[in-house]
Design a protein around this motif. Structure first.
Motif, short mmCIF file in Angstrom:
data_model
loop_
_atom_site.label_atom_id
_atom_site.label_comp_id
_atom_site.label_asym_id
_atom_site.label_seq_id
_atom_site.Cartn_x
_atom_site.Cartn_y
_atom_site.Cartn_z
N PHE A 87 0.80 -1.21 0.00
CA PHE A 87 0.00 0.00 0.00
C PHE A 87 0.84 1.27 0.00
N GLY A 88 2.07 1.16 -0.48
CA GLY A 88 2.86 2.35 -0.75
C GLY A 88 3.79 2.82 0.35
N GLY A 89 4.03 2.00 1.36
CA GLY A 89 4.93 2.40 2.43
C GLY A 89 6.39 2.30 2.01
N ARG A 90 7.24 3.01 2.74
CA ARG A 90 8.68 2.91 2.48
C ARG A 90 9.23 1.67 3.17
N PRO A 91 10.28 1.06 2.61
CA PRO A 91 10.77 -0.22 3.13
C PRO A 91 11.20 -0.21 4.60
N LEU A 92 11.98 0.76 5.02
CA LEU A 92 12.47 0.75 6.40
C LEU A 92 11.34 0.91 7.42
N PRO A 93 10.45 1.91 7.28
CA PRO A 93 9.34 1.99 8.24
C PRO A 93 8.43 0.76 8.22
N CYS A 94 8.25 0.16 7.05
CA CYS A 94 7.42 -1.05 6.97
C CYS A 94 8.08 -2.20 7.72
N ALA A 95 9.39 -2.35 7.57
CA ALA A 95 10.10 -3.41 8.28
C ALA A 95 10.07 -3.19 9.79
N ILE A 96 10.28 -1.96 10.22
CA ILE A 96 10.26 -1.65 11.66
C ILE A 96 8.87 -1.89 12.23
N SER A 97 7.84 -1.41 11.54
CA SER A 97 6.48 -1.60 12.05
C SER A 97 6.09 -3.07 12.03
N GLY A 98 6.59 -3.84 11.06
CA GLY A 98 6.30 -5.27 11.03
C GLY A 98 6.89 -5.99 12.23
N VAL A 99 8.14 -5.70 12.53
CA VAL A 99 8.79 -6.33 13.69
C VAL A 99 8.12 -5.91 14.99
N LEU A 100 7.80 -4.64 15.11
CA LEU A 100 7.10 -4.16 16.32
C LEU A 100 5.72 -4.80 16.44
N MET A 101 5.00 -4.88 15.34
CA MET A 101 3.66 -5.47 15.37
C MET A 101 3.73 -6.93 15.80
N GLY A 102 4.66 -7.69 15.23
CA GLY A 102 4.79 -9.09 15.60
C GLY A 102 5.13 -9.27 17.07
#
Length: 146
Positions: free
Chosen positions: A106-121
């Motif tokens: 959905f258009g996010g930048r790679p680094l914030p998406c990776a950080i939010s993914g790890v935090l969410m998990g």
């Protein structure tokens, strides 16, 4: 024409699955509504969407362009991959991958998406396992509890 066919097939599937879900019984339950409420609610929502497709099929042609259809299919595909990876990888890595992948979709930048993914998990695992006492698979992190 295909919209009506698709909607009617989904409506029949929802009816069949609702009959199966109606029989869900738990020998013991700590949930006051029981095990059937969640699947029946989801099936009701899917059936409502199917009925809408039967009544207004041409609306979908105007709402979904080719790019939006591809994005929706990729989203469904990522959820299927998430379901298949949930047990072998465990909750934390599979949720992190799914969250990061959907963010990128959905258009996010790679680094914030990776950080939010790890935090969410990690945070969702802590919420479910520690606070709500819901056991989740650890998968590749199984060695931490042994």
């Amino acid at each position: 024409m295909y919209d009506r066919l698709f909607g009617s097939v989904w409506l029949l599937l929802c009816a069949g699955l609702a009959l199966i879900a109606w029989g869900f019984q738990a020998p013991f339950s700590y949930d006051p509504v029981g095990p059937r409420a969640y699947p029946l609610l989801l099936l009701a929502l899917i059936a409502a969407g199917s009925l809408w497709m039967l009544c207004k099929p041409s609306v979908l042609q105007h709402l979904l362009s080719g790019r939006q259809t591809l994005r929706a299919l990729l989203c469904v595909g990522s959820m299927l991959i998430y379901a298949f990876l949930f047990e072998p990888l465990g909750f934390i890595p599979s949720t992190a991958l799914a969250t990061a992948g959907l963010g990128l979709l959905f258009g996010g930048r790679p680094l914030p998406c990776a950080i939010s993914g790890v935090l969410m998990g990690g945070l969702l695992y802590a919420l479910f396992d520690l606070l709500l006492d819901v056991p989740l698979p650890l998968g590749v992190f199984e060695f931490l509890v042994e």
